[in-house]
Structures are given as structure tokens and as C-alpha cells.
Enzyme design. Structure first.
Site, PDB file in Angstrom:
ATOM      1  N   CYS A   2       0.872  -1.170   0.000  1.00 28.45           N
ATOM      2  CA  CYS A   2       0.000   0.000   0.000  1.00 28.45           C
ATOM      3  C   CYS A   2       0.906   1.215   0.000  1.00 28.45           C
ATOM      4  CB  CYS A   2      -0.879   0.021   1.243  1.00 28.45           C
ATOM      5  SG  CYS A   2      -1.937  -1.421   1.371  1.00 28.45           S
ATOM      6  N   ARG A  27       1.959   1.201  -5.835  1.00 31.32           N
ATOM      7  CA  ARG A  27       2.004   0.272  -4.705  1.00 31.32           C
ATOM      8  C   ARG A  27       0.676  -0.427  -4.449  1.00 31.32           C
ATOM      9  NH1 ARG A  27       6.515   1.027  -1.689  1.00 31.32           N
ATOM     10  NH2 ARG A  27       5.538  -0.064   0.047  1.00 31.32           N
ATOM     11  N   TRP A  77      -3.580  -1.908  -1.595  1.00 30.67           N
ATOM     12  CA  TRP A  77      -3.596  -3.223  -2.250  1.00 30.67           C
ATOM     13  C   TRP A  77      -4.222  -4.158  -1.218  1.00 30.67           C
ATOM     14  CZ3 TRP A  77      -1.531  -8.180  -1.574  1.00 30.67           C
ATOM     15  CH2 TRP A  77      -1.620  -9.018  -2.697  1.00 30.67           C
ATOM     16  N   ASN A 103       0.120  -0.049   5.994  1.00 25.44           N
ATOM     17  CA  ASN A 103       0.694  -0.890   4.950  1.00 25.44           C
ATOM     18  C   ASN A 103       1.272  -2.122   5.643  1.00 25.44           C
ATOM     19  OD1 ASN A 103       2.032  -1.941   2.700  1.00 25.44           O
ATOM     20  ND2 ASN A 103       3.848  -0.690   3.051  1.00 25.44           N
ATOM     21  N   GLY A 104       0.899  -3.310   5.188  1.00 28.01           N
ATOM     22  CA  GLY A 104       1.423  -4.530   5.806  1.00 28.01           C
ATOM     23  C   GLY A 104       0.282  -5.414   6.269  1.00 28.01           C
ATOM     24  N   GLU A 488      10.618 -14.682 -18.717  1.00 25.32           N
ATOM     25  CA  GLU A 488      10.329 -13.268 -18.436  1.00 25.32           C
ATOM     26  C   GLU A 488       9.339 -12.709 -19.470  1.00 25.32           C
ATOM     27  OE1 GLU A 488      10.616 -11.403 -16.046  1.00 25.32           O
ATOM     28  OE2 GLU A 488      10.572  -9.359 -16.800  1.00 25.32           O
ATOM     29  N   LYS A 492       5.673 -11.139 -18.489  1.00 24.22           N
ATOM     30  CA  LYS A 492       5.252  -9.791 -18.879  1.00 24.22           C
ATOM     31  C   LYS A 492       3.888  -9.853 -19.583  1.00 24.22           C
ATOM     32  CE  LYS A 492       7.376  -7.752 -16.953  1.00 24.22           C
ATOM     33  NZ  LYS A 492       8.538  -7.957 -16.157  1.00 24.22           N
ATOM     34  N   GLU A 495       1.044 -10.677 -16.982  1.00 25.07           N
ATOM     35  CA  GLU A 495       0.666  -9.637 -16.026  1.00 25.07           C
ATOM     36  C   GLU A 495       0.096  -8.406 -16.698  1.00 25.07           C
ATOM     37  OE1 GLU A 495       3.723  -7.969 -13.462  1.00 25.07           O
ATOM     38  OE2 GLU A 495       5.236  -8.218 -14.998  1.00 25.07           O
ATOM     39  N   HIS A 511       8.676 -33.454 -24.717  1.00 16.84           N
ATOM     40  CA  HIS A 511       8.286 -34.230 -23.529  1.00 16.84           C
ATOM     41  C   HIS A 511       6.884 -33.868 -23.050  1.00 16.84           C
ATOM     42  CE1 HIS A 511      12.299 -35.876 -23.327  1.00 16.84           C
ATOM     43  NE2 HIS A 511      12.789 -34.646 -23.424  1.00 16.84           N
ATOM     44  N   LYS A 614       3.210  -3.094  -7.064  1.00 18.09           N
ATOM     45  CA  LYS A 614       4.648  -3.130  -7.365  1.00 18.09           C
ATOM     46  C   LYS A 614       5.443  -3.862  -6.286  1.00 18.09           C
ATOM     47  CE  LYS A 614       8.207  -1.491  -9.752  1.00 18.09           C
ATOM     48  NZ  LYS A 614       8.392  -2.241 -10.995  1.00 18.09           N
TER      49      LYS A 614
HETATM   50  O1  M6R Z   1      10.711  -5.821  -5.654  1.00 15.25           O
HETATM   51  P1  M6R Z   1      11.055  -7.219  -6.098  1.00 15.25           P
HETATM   52  O2  M6R Z   1      12.099  -7.236  -7.143  1.00 15.25           O
HETATM   53  O3  M6R Z   1      11.427  -8.104  -4.951  1.00 15.25           O
HETATM   54  O4  M6R Z   1       9.737  -7.799  -6.721  1.00 15.25           O
HETATM   55  C1  M6R Z   1       9.666  -9.133  -7.143  1.00 15.25           C
HETATM   56  C2  M6R Z   1       8.435  -9.387  -7.983  1.00 15.25           C
HETATM   57  O5  M6R Z   1       7.289  -9.112  -7.236  1.00 15.25           O
HETATM   58  C3  M6R Z   1       8.435  -8.531  -9.253  1.00 15.25           C
HETATM   59  O6  M6R Z   1       9.564  -8.766 -10.022  1.00 15.25           O
HETATM   60  C4  M6R Z   1       7.171  -8.843 -10.086  1.00 15.25           C
HETATM   61  O7  M6R Z   1       7.238 -10.147 -10.554  1.00 15.25           O
HETATM   62  C5  M6R Z   1       7.037  -7.843 -11.250  1.00 15.25           C
HETATM   63  N1  M6R Z   1       5.732  -7.267 -11.252  1.00 15.25           N
HETATM   64  C6  M6R Z   1       7.182  -8.452 -12.574  1.00 15.25           C
HETATM   65  O8  M6R Z   1       7.054  -7.518 -13.591  1.00 15.25           O
END
Ligand code: M6R
Length: 619
Positions: A2, A27, A77, A103-104, A488, A492, A495, A511, A614
């Protein structure tokens, strides 16, 4: 997870808070809310489900003027309680005098709520947070902390389990905010006659670059003219002052429609910044090195722990570190690491990769590693975040603020940082001579130019995106360092474009996954270099023919000048030729653009994908 902003100053607080929240929306954006102290004993609160713009629209409709020069805001969040108006922060006690944003996760919220309900308190939300407002109000009303807001907050926080940043206001104290933190970020901003609180300096960078980083289990009281910090028992405590090195422009979109598109373009600079200053006299120098040279020399095993995109960068670290040092490297999802009892000791080096430095899964993995006496080296993009604070050494990526929820420039910067760690280990163990270290470093230093060239060529990916946007699913194939790149690329796409996207090591195709191939299915193939990795190149060429024969529509990422691939690629996305280990730094670029543009074509918000935030500060 958050975003939190607090302000005590001389300007209308509402505007300052809303501007700050706008910068923290990365966030979380399930709901937003504000509380403003009017200075006459009133506390105005408004909150709304959905993005900040919903709250702003609501505030525009209201005739209640949110007057006052102190207040706080929250962008959420959701964890406990759905993303509704009633669960939006701030939460208040029954009298409406105390407000809290959080937050938390307060892990012992259930017994605390039960205790309050038994005492006749009516709870009006489903959150873990609301209990804190009632508890502070009760501690302030009666008993040893009566009439003392900071003491009441300390007393309540001593009872809380879990991770939290909590900000409290009380209508009877219109000139102050009391905040506490544990395992969740909080910084103080020091302006002229105004003081800020925020989860991230981006919220107040427009007003001041002078900041103070709060430590674990500290409580801060801010006023117009300053702040004081104590521990949870009320003893004076030290917090760390620092000056923010980037400016407002870095936290703005700079003419782009989305932060993510700007951040993709910033990658050459970000990688150059990651590398800057790390080679002196043919020696790799890390940042805050609280590990002796001998510690690195004695390492006999490396674990890399991380989540999401950072984990993918960790997979790449394995190729480089094993190749350069001959040390065994295990790469593990941070969320799995401590639950399987990994074998760790003083000679184990754990590399924890996290852009935010506050990902709870990674933080817990770090704590577990330290308990087992392993040495921990953090790779992080956020100065002073919890993960580097708890690690033995840190290598900052210096990629600048990344606001788009999808990691882009921090991924490529992490790759560069991982390679620096590999070279540092090689030099400490003597598996590379200084000349060789310097040569590898020079190759890394050439990468920003190669990445800039890759960016010059992304128009083809943009055009292709419009074509692929209606697809239901996309598969990704890669081998060797191309496999983490494929993972990766798929992440992308999932998400951002909410498409089913899955990556496979190309050798695994036969396989099982080949059964997924059907007529017209787009398959993205990350090709190795025909020169650098001729054997693998030939094998992937065969894979492409196998899937083409079954109807796949191939999108091939290949090195410029790779003519052998042309007849077999339905769509070809070319990237500059670079050394094998560095190929992910260029081949990732078109995949990032492809995902962003497909999401755009499907009408989605590229910076704020649904259900995500994030920083993931809960396990
Ligand atoms: O802040 P961090 O690098 O620890 O975050 C890890 C993941 O949450 C972050 O890389 C997430 O997978 C991204 N949204 C991917 O684009």
C-alpha cells in the site's frame, strides 16, 4: 503493497497528499482515502474503492471543504477485506477522532478484533487495520498512556505481530502525525516548515530531497518544524538521514503514455548506472561490503533467492557464476526457500535479488539464511530498504525509480549486477585473472549501446503486437540463457495483457508441451547466436520446424545477420549480436515492448495491471 503519505505543514494538506498518492499508486490501487485535520478539532475523512481518480471525483462532488494543513492518505492493495469503500483506509475509532492508515499485515488481528468486540466496540470493516484505530483510541482515552498519542501508539504497536507501517492522527492534535514501522517501509521528508511521511520518497520529492529513513520498530512523531524518533519503549532512537539523488523528472512520465514505456527506454542508462564505478584497478568493487575478501574466497556454494522478474534475473546469474567461478549455484523462488530446509552454513553465499528491497518472501528468505549463518548479499534498487539493511553486503542497481508495476529496467540492471557479483566471486577465488575480469567488465560496459540499438529496432515488435492482440494464448521457447528470457517474456504478457502465456525450455517441448501446438498458435522463440552457440542454434531451428509443421505461428527473436532463421520465422524480431551471456540484455527488450503494446491494444492500463502491486510486502 500500500502507499502511505502524511503531511504537516503550512499548505493545504489535501493537495499535497493527493499529489503524493498519485506517485505511490504503483504500490496498490484497490482503493484510496484521505484524512485531513482542520485544526479546530475536526477530522475529515473520505475514501473510495478503485483507483485514486475515483476518490478525486468523489472529493470534487463533496461540498465539505477538506481544509487543514495536516493529514494523511492511503492507496491500497487489498489483503484482509475486499476492495470496497468500507474496507478502504483511513479507518477510524468509534468517536471518529483517531484515524489510521496501514501498509502490511497485522497477523494477530483476529484476537485483537475479538477483544474489541468483547469490550463492545463495533467494527465497521473486514480489515486487520481497523483494530489499531480502536486500540489507540482506547489507550489514549484511559490508563498510563492517556492523553499521549505517541505513547498510545507505542503501547499498541508492542502488541502487534506482523509487518506494518502505521500512521495515526488524532483530532485533538491537529499539528502532528505519529507513525510506526516494522518490516515495512517509511521515510520522513524534511522541508522548510513542513514535514512529510511516505512509503517512498517519490511522494514528496517535488518538495524536498532531504529525507530520513526509519529503522525497525521505530516510532516517529512529525510536526511542522521537525520530527522525533523513539523505539517502541519510548527511548530516543537514531534514524538515518539521507539525500535523494534523483529528481522529480525521474518520477514523471517524460512525454510517454505510460511509465513502463519510459522505463523500457531508460534501460541503457539504467544498466550503465548499475555498472558505473564498480571496476577500479581491474578489480570489481561492490557497494556496502560488510563481507571481508576472505568471506567471498571461502564461499563453497551460492543460493540465489528472489521472486517474479527478479527470480528470472537470478536464473541468469547461475549461468555466469557457475561458468566464471566453478561454484555450484542454486536458484530458488524466495517463497519456497525457507520452507524446504535448504542446507546452509557459513560458507554459503545467499544472493537476494529484489528491486524494491521490501518483498516479504525475499526478506524472510534472507532472515532464514542469516539464522543458518549463511552470508547474504542483496541486489537492490531502493536505497536503505529492509532487505539490504538486513544483509551483509549490498550491490545497488541505481536504475532510478521504477513506477510501472511490470519490472523492466530493473530486470536488465539486475542481470548486470548479478554478473558483477559473479566477477567479484571469480576475482576473490582466483578463477579469473584481473585482466580477464577487466575484459568481461568491458563487454558489460558495451551493453548500453547494444541495448540502445535493440530499442531502435522495436518498431517491428509494436506492429506485431496489434496482430497478436486477439490471440488467446502465446507460448515462449528458449534454451540456455534464452530460457529465463522466455520465462520473463511470458510473465510480462500474463501480467500486462492477461493472456495465457507459458514458457518452456525448448528441449522439453517433445516431452509434453508440443501437444499444445495448434493451428495459428503464436510461439515466441528466443534464438541463441548461430556463432556463439551453434549447436543449440541448430537444435532450436529443428524445434521451430517441428512446431511450424503442426501449425504454430512463429515469432523469432534472433541475432542480426542470422540468415539461417529467415525461411522459418513467420515474424522476425532482430537484436544486435552480443556475447552469449549478455544476450538477455538485448533479447528481453522486444519482449517487453511486445507485452506492453499487446496490453495497450487490448485496452488495458499498462502501468497498473489488475490485482497487482509493485511491492509485495506480504507473504
Ligand atoms: O521488488 P522485487 O524485485 O522483490 O519484486 C519481485 C516481484 O514481485 C516482481 O519482479 C514482479 O514479478 C514484477 N511485477 C514483474 O514484472
Amino acid at each position: 503493497m500500500c502507499g502511505i503519505v502524511g503531511y504537516v505543514g503550512n499548505r493545504p494538506a489535501l493537495n499535497v497528499i493527493l499529489d503524493g498518492l498519485r506517485r505511490l499508486e504503483y504500490r496498490g490501487y484497490d482503493s484510496a482515502g484521505v484524512a485531513v485535520l482542520d485544526g479546530r478539532g475536526g477530522l475529515a475523512v473520505e475514501r473510495k474503492a478503485g483507483q485514486l481518480r475515483n476518490l478525486e471525483a468523489r472529493l470534487d462532488e463533496l461540498d465539505v471543504p477538506f481544509e487543514g494543513t495536516a493529514g494523511m492518505g492511503h492507496t491500497r492493495w487489498a489483503t484482509h477485506g475486499g476492495p470496497t469503500d468500507r474496507n478502504a483506509h483511513p479507518h477510524r475509532d468509534g468517536t471518529g477522532k483517531v484515524a489510521v492508515v496501514h501498509n502490511g499485515i497485522i497477523e494477530n488481528f483476529a484476537p485483537l478484533r475479538a477483544e474489541l468486540e468483547a469490550a463492545g466496540v463495533e467494527l465497521t470493516s473486514d480489515t486487520d487495520t481497523e483494530a489499531a484505530a480502536h486500540l489507540v483510541a482506547r489507550a489514549y482515552a484511559d490508563g498510563p498512556t492517556a492523553g499521549d498519542l505517541a505513547a498510545s501508539v507505542r503501547a499498541v504497536c508492542r502488541r502487534l505481530h506482523g509487518a506494518f507501517t502505521l500512521l495515526f492522527t488524532h483530532a485533538e492534535h491537529p499539528d502532528m502525525i505519529v507513525a510506526a514501522r516494522r518490516s515495512s517501509p517509511l521515510v520522513v521528508g524534511l522541508g522548510e516548515g513542513e514535514t512529510f511521511l511516505a512509503s517512498d520518497v517519490a511522494a514528496f520529492i517535488e518538495h524536498t530531497r532531504d529525507a530520513v529513513e526509519l529503522g525497525q520498530d521505530q516510532v516517529v512523531t512529525i510536526r511542522r518544524d521537525g520530527y522525533d524518533v523513539t523505539d517502541l519503549d519510548g527511548n530516543p532512537a537514531e534514524a538515518k538521514p539521507f539525500r535523494v539523488t534523483w529528481d522529480l523528472a525521474a518520477a514523471e512520465k517524460g512525454g510517454h503514455d505510460y511509465f513502463m514505456l519510459k522505463e523500457i527506454e531508460e534501460q541503457p542508462t539504467a544498466v550503465a548506472n548499475t555498472l558505473r564505478g564498480h571496476l577500479t584497478d581491474r578489480r570489481i568493487v561492490l557497494d556496502e561490503q560488510r563481507l571481508a575478501d576472505g568471506d567471498l574466497r571461502d564461499v563453497d556454494k551460492v543460493f540465489v533467492v528472489a521472486c517474479g522478474t527478479a527470480y528470472h534475473s537470478g536464473l541468469l546469474a547461475k549461468y555466469a557464476i557457475e561458468h566464471w567461478t566453478r561454484l555450484p549455484v542454486e536458484v530458488e523462488l524466495a517463497s519456497e526457500f525457507r520452507y524446504r530446509d535448504p542446507v546452509l552454513d557459513r560458507q554459503t553465499l545467499v544472493v537476494a535479488i529484489s528491486q524494491s528491497g521490501e518483498t516479504m518472501d525475499t526478506l524472510e528468505a534472507v532472515r532464514h539464511a542469516k539464522e543458518q549463518k549463511a552470508r547474504v548479499l542483496a541486489i537492490c534498487n531502493t536505497n536503505g530498504a529492509q532487505i539490504p539493511r538486513e544483509s551483509d553486503a549490498v550491490l545497488y542497481t541505481h536504475a532510478g525509480p521504477e513506477i510501472g508495476v511490470a519490472a523492466t529496467k530493473t530486470f536488465t540492471s539486475q542481470i548486470a549486477a548479478n554478473y558483477l557479483v559473479g566477477l567479484a566471486l571469480a576475482q576473490a577465488r582466483g578463477t579469473k585473472y584481473p585482466d580477464e575480469v577487466a575484459r568481461e567488465f568491458a563487454e558489460l560496459e558495451a551493453m548500453p549501446d547494444a541495448m540502445a540499438a535493440a530499442l531502435d529496432g522495436v518498431e517491428a515488435a509494436r506492429e506485431l503486437a496489434r496482430d497478436l492482440a486477439p490471440s488467446r494464448a502465446v507460448l515462449f521457447l528458449g534454451r540456455h540463457v534464452g530460457f529465463p528470457v522466455a520465462l520473463e517474456g511470458a510473465l510480462k504478457l500474463k501480467e500486462l495483457a492477461y493472456m495465457h502465456a507459458e514458457a518452456f525450455a525448448a528441449g522439453e517441448l517433445k516431452h509434453g508441451p508440443i501437444a499444445l501446438i495448434e493451428d495459428g498458435l503464436p510461439v515466441v522463440v528466443v534464438m541463441p547466436s548461430p556463432k556463439g552457440r551453434a549447436v543449440l542454434h541448430a537444435k532450436l531451428l529443428s524445434n521451430i520446424q517441428e512446431i511450424t509443421a503442426r501449425g504454430a505461428r512463429t515469432v523469432v527473436i534472433a541475432e542480426e545477420g542470422d540468415e539461417t532463421i529467415r525461411p522459418f520465422a513467420h515474424h522476425l524480431l532482430e537484436v544486435p549480436a552480443v556475447p552469449t551471456l549478455l544476450q538477455p540484455l538485448v533479447s528481453t527488450v522486444p519482449l517487453q515492448v511486445l507485452a506492453a503494446e499487446i496490453a495497450r491494444a487490448r485496452g488495458y492500463d499498462v502501468d497498473k495491471p489488475r490485482n497487482l502491486a509493485k511491492s509485495v510486502t506480504v507473504e
